[in-house]
Write a protein that holds these residues in place. Structure first.
Motif, PDB file in Angstrom:
ATOM      1  N   LYS A 203     -49.942 -20.487 -74.765  1.00  0.00           N
ATOM      2  CA  LYS A 203     -49.940 -19.065 -74.593  1.00  0.00           C
ATOM      3  C   LYS A 203     -51.002 -18.473 -75.291  1.00  0.00           C
ATOM      4  CE  LYS A 203     -46.442 -17.276 -73.770  1.00  0.00           C
ATOM      5  NZ  LYS A 203     -45.984 -16.646 -72.739  1.00  0.00           N
ATOM      6  N   ASN A 204     -52.037 -19.426 -75.472  1.00  0.00           N
ATOM      7  CA  ASN A 204     -53.494 -18.789 -76.025  1.00  0.00           C
ATOM      8  C   ASN A 204     -53.255 -18.135 -77.185  1.00  0.00           C
ATOM      9  OD1 ASN A 204     -56.230 -18.503 -75.701  1.00  0.00           O
ATOM     10  ND2 ASN A 204     -56.286 -16.493 -74.930  1.00  0.00           N
ATOM     11  N   ARG A 205     -52.583 -18.708 -78.264  1.00  0.00           N
ATOM     12  CA  ARG A 205     -52.451 -17.964 -79.550  1.00  0.00           C
ATOM     13  C   ARG A 205     -53.471 -18.798 -80.515  1.00  0.00           C
ATOM     14  NH1 ARG A 205     -45.509 -18.186 -80.021  1.00  0.00           N
ATOM     15  NH2 ARG A 205     -45.415 -16.758 -78.178  1.00  0.00           N
ATOM     16  N   ALA A 206     -53.530 -17.866 -81.519  1.00  0.00           N
ATOM     17  CA  ALA A 206     -54.449 -18.244 -82.799  1.00  0.00           C
ATOM     18  C   ALA A 206     -53.832 -19.691 -83.359  1.00  0.00           C
ATOM     19  CB  ALA A 206     -54.799 -17.285 -83.669  1.00  0.00           C
ATOM     20  N   ILE A 207     -54.417 -20.456 -83.794  1.00  0.00           N
ATOM     21  CA  ILE A 207     -54.113 -21.446 -84.591  1.00  0.00           C
ATOM     22  C   ILE A 207     -53.327 -21.035 -85.977  1.00  0.00           C
ATOM     23  CG2 ILE A 207     -54.060 -23.778 -86.087  1.00  0.00           C
ATOM     24  CD1 ILE A 207     -56.233 -24.525 -83.610  1.00  0.00           C
ATOM     25  N   TYR A 208     -54.274 -20.304 -86.696  1.00  0.00           N
ATOM     26  CA  TYR A 208     -53.827 -19.519 -87.787  1.00  0.00           C
ATOM     27  C   TYR A 208     -54.419 -18.463 -88.179  1.00  0.00           C
ATOM     28  CZ  TYR A 208     -53.368 -19.623 -93.012  1.00  0.00           C
ATOM     29  OH  TYR A 208     -53.107 -19.352 -94.374  1.00  0.00           O
ATOM     30  N   ASP A 209     -54.030 -17.504 -88.770  1.00  0.00           N
ATOM     31  CA  ASP A 209     -54.777 -16.490 -89.376  1.00  0.00           C
ATOM     32  C   ASP A 209     -53.972 -15.883 -90.670  1.00  0.00           C
ATOM     33  OD1 ASP A 209     -55.726 -13.728 -90.122  1.00  0.00           O
ATOM     34  OD2 ASP A 209     -55.900 -13.096 -87.945  1.00  0.00           O
ATOM     35  N   PRO A 210     -54.845 -16.158 -91.896  1.00  0.00           N
ATOM     36  CA  PRO A 210     -54.243 -15.800 -93.122  1.00  0.00           C
ATOM     37  C   PRO A 210     -53.531 -14.398 -93.267  1.00  0.00           C
ATOM     38  CG  PRO A 210     -56.200 -17.161 -93.417  1.00  0.00           C
ATOM     39  CD  PRO A 210     -55.988 -16.791 -91.686  1.00  0.00           C
TER      40      PRO A 210
ATOM     41  N   SER B 219     -35.634  -9.727 -85.130  1.00  0.00           N
ATOM     42  CA  SER B 219     -34.621  -9.398 -84.308  1.00  0.00           C
ATOM     43  C   SER B 219     -34.817 -10.650 -83.327  1.00  0.00           C
ATOM     44  CB  SER B 219     -34.208  -8.112 -83.829  1.00  0.00           C
ATOM     45  OG  SER B 219     -35.680  -7.762 -82.789  1.00  0.00           O
ATOM     46  N   LYS B 220     -33.618 -10.905 -82.368  1.00  0.00           N
ATOM     47  CA  LYS B 220     -33.867 -11.679 -81.137  1.00  0.00           C
ATOM     48  C   LYS B 220     -35.063 -11.468 -80.427  1.00  0.00           C
ATOM     49  CE  LYS B 220     -31.369 -13.305 -77.087  1.00  0.00           C
ATOM     50  NZ  LYS B 220     -30.098 -13.124 -76.210  1.00  0.00           N
ATOM     51  N   GLU B 221     -35.165 -10.084 -79.982  1.00  0.00           N
ATOM     52  CA  GLU B 221     -36.106  -9.519 -79.150  1.00  0.00           C
ATOM     53  C   GLU B 221     -37.662  -9.813 -79.932  1.00  0.00           C
ATOM     54  OE1 GLU B 221     -35.829  -8.611 -76.044  1.00  0.00           O
ATOM     55  OE2 GLU B 221     -33.729  -9.441 -76.287  1.00  0.00           O
ATOM     56  N   GLU B 222     -37.639  -9.540 -81.193  1.00  0.00           N
ATOM     57  CA  GLU B 222     -38.797  -9.850 -81.445  1.00  0.00           C
ATOM     58  C   GLU B 222     -39.393 -11.024 -81.815  1.00  0.00           C
ATOM     59  OE1 GLU B 222     -39.196  -6.403 -85.154  1.00  0.00           O
ATOM     60  OE2 GLU B 222     -38.028  -8.069 -85.435  1.00  0.00           O
ATOM     61  N   TYR B 223     -38.470 -11.950 -81.870  1.00  0.00           N
ATOM     62  CA  TYR B 223     -38.750 -13.487 -81.833  1.00  0.00           C
ATOM     63  C   TYR B 223     -39.075 -13.842 -80.653  1.00  0.00           C
ATOM     64  CZ  TYR B 223     -37.759 -18.591 -82.426  1.00  0.00           C
ATOM     65  OH  TYR B 223     -37.997 -19.975 -82.250  1.00  0.00           O
ATOM     66  N   LYS B 224     -38.500 -13.142 -79.426  1.00  0.00           N
ATOM     67  CA  LYS B 224     -38.742 -13.889 -78.138  1.00  0.00           C
ATOM     68  C   LYS B 224     -40.275 -13.435 -77.889  1.00  0.00           C
ATOM     69  CE  LYS B 224     -36.021 -13.174 -74.802  1.00  0.00           C
ATOM     70  NZ  LYS B 224     -34.868 -12.561 -73.955  1.00  0.00           N
ATOM     71  N   ASN B 225     -40.474 -12.201 -78.351  1.00  0.00           N
ATOM     72  CA  ASN B 225     -41.778 -11.434 -77.899  1.00  0.00           C
ATOM     73  C   ASN B 225     -42.872 -11.643 -78.743  1.00  0.00           C
ATOM     74  OD1 ASN B 225     -40.678 -10.330 -75.406  1.00  0.00           O
ATOM     75  ND2 ASN B 225     -39.614  -8.873 -76.817  1.00  0.00           N
ATOM     76  N   SER B 226     -42.893 -12.415 -79.854  1.00  0.00           N
ATOM     77  CA  SER B 226     -43.772 -12.759 -80.951  1.00  0.00           C
ATOM     78  C   SER B 226     -45.054 -13.508 -80.335  1.00  0.00           C
ATOM     79  CB  SER B 226     -43.319 -13.583 -81.833  1.00  0.00           C
ATOM     80  OG  SER B 226     -44.498 -13.997 -82.694  1.00  0.00           O
ATOM     81  N   THR B 227     -46.300 -12.928 -80.668  1.00  0.00           N
ATOM     82  CA  THR B 227     -47.494 -13.504 -80.367  1.00  0.00           C
ATOM     83  C   THR B 227     -48.070 -13.843 -81.595  1.00  0.00           C
ATOM     84  OG1 THR B 227     -48.493 -11.231 -80.579  1.00  0.00           O
ATOM     85  CG2 THR B 227     -47.813 -11.940 -78.192  1.00  0.00           C
ATOM     86  N   ALA B 228     -47.471 -14.141 -82.661  1.00  0.00           N
ATOM     87  CA  ALA B 228     -48.190 -14.451 -84.180  1.00  0.00           C
ATOM     88  C   ALA B 228     -48.829 -16.195 -83.856  1.00  0.00           C
ATOM     89  CB  ALA B 228     -47.040 -14.677 -85.121  1.00  0.00           C
ATOM     90  N   PRO B 229     -49.836 -16.259 -84.732  1.00  0.00           N
ATOM     91  CA  PRO B 229     -50.369 -17.744 -84.860  1.00  0.00           C
ATOM     92  C   PRO B 229     -49.257 -18.851 -84.827  1.00  0.00           C
ATOM     93  CG  PRO B 229     -51.510 -16.290 -86.271  1.00  0.00           C
ATOM     94  CD  PRO B 229     -50.394 -15.448 -85.778  1.00  0.00           C
ATOM     95  N   THR B 230     -49.848 -20.060 -84.525  1.00  0.00           N
ATOM     96  CA  THR B 230     -48.989 -20.962 -84.280  1.00  0.00           C
ATOM     97  C   THR B 230     -48.357 -21.424 -85.546  1.00  0.00           C
ATOM     98  OG1 THR B 230     -49.923 -21.857 -82.226  1.00  0.00           O
ATOM     99  CG2 THR B 230     -48.799 -23.560 -83.676  1.00  0.00           C
ATOM    100  N   ILE B 231     -49.185 -21.469 -86.398  1.00  0.00           N
ATOM    101  CA  ILE B 231     -48.628 -21.798 -87.795  1.00  0.00           C
ATOM    102  C   ILE B 231     -47.550 -21.136 -88.333  1.00  0.00           C
ATOM    103  CG2 ILE B 231     -49.202 -21.763 -90.347  1.00  0.00           C
ATOM    104  CD1 ILE B 231     -50.353 -24.391 -89.310  1.00  0.00           C
ATOM    105  N   ASN B 232     -47.501 -19.743 -88.163  1.00  0.00           N
ATOM    106  CA  ASN B 232     -46.233 -18.980 -88.264  1.00  0.00           C
ATOM    107  C   ASN B 232     -44.842 -19.444 -87.922  1.00  0.00           C
ATOM    108  OD1 ASN B 232     -48.488 -17.388 -89.073  1.00  0.00           O
ATOM    109  ND2 ASN B 232     -47.469 -15.617 -88.847  1.00  0.00           N
TER     110      ASN B 232
END
Length: 217
Positions: free
Chosen positions: A144-151, A160-173
């Motif tokens: 998904k071309n996500r960052a590994i980690y961003d402090p 929410s379910k929709e927020e979880y499905k659409n999250s683009t947060a770094p992988t560590i999260n």
């Protein structure tokens, strides 16, 4: 067609269907979940045929790869099992396992319950833990071309379910938003024991990750 033949046909169907799947949700993911489910089933009073079919078909069409459509997988499983003349009660049970197995952000309440689902769900969650879980998480993050980690981007434990499905947060999260929560959500005694060891390994990995990130050695 006998049950062993149905399982064999299902294995071939899954291998063909997932031939080009992302590495964390391919045939080998299914294989591991299937093997783990059979191991967990030994200590549970379950219908092994349903457990095997549920494990083999649980990710036949993961909604993440079908524009969020959660009906594709259950529909494909129903059509396939019907083509093998599996009885309708068994088909419906497998379909309910597929519909209810996913984590879905942790807030979504499971609408169906059975011992067979408990076993398959534990087996699927086990594949999100430990060394395999770490490998799958980073593989999907790269996909998904996500960052590994961003402090600066903290984990969100109240999505929410929709927020979880659409999250683009770094992988560590994802470790905090899902993986580290799974140990306390296992259903079976055997699953709880197995998850504990893998959970500890992930904690050790994260400790090492942060030390290396800060260049401490």
């Amino acid at each position: 067609m006998c049950k062993d033949q149905i399982i064999t046909q299902t294995i071939e169907f899954v291998k063909q269907t997932l031939a080009d799947a992302e590495g964390g949700h391919d045939w080998f993911h299914i294989y591991r979940v299937w093997k783990t489910a059979k191991k967990l089933a030994v200590s549970e009073k379950v219908d092994l045929f349903i457990v095997e079919l549920g494990a083999l078909l649980h990710d036949i069409a993961d909604s993440k790869f079908h524009d969020g459509d959660e009906e594709v997988g259950p529909r494909m499983a129903r059509e396939f099992l019907s083509s093998l003349l599996v009885d309708q009660d068994s088909i419906q049970h497998v379909v309910e396992i597929i519909k209810n197995i996913s984590f879905k952000g942790g807030k979504e309440r499971q609408k169906f319950k059975s011992l067979e689902l408990d076993v398959v769900q534990d087996a699927d969650r086990m594949d999100a833990l430990g060394a395999i879980g770490i490998a799958r998480t980073f593989n999907y993050g790269g996909h998904k071309n996500r960052a590994i980690y961003d402090p600066a981007i903290l984990p969100n434990l109240n999505m929410s379910k929709e927020e979880y499905k659409n999250s683009t947060a770094p992988t560590i999260n994802h470790f905090y938003e899902k993986l580290l929560l799974l140990k306390d959500r296992m259903n079976t005694k055997a699953g709880i024991a197995m998850a504990e060891k893998r959970h500890v390994f992930m904690e050790q990995y994260l400790e090492e990750f942060y030390k290396e990130w800060e260049g401490k050695y």
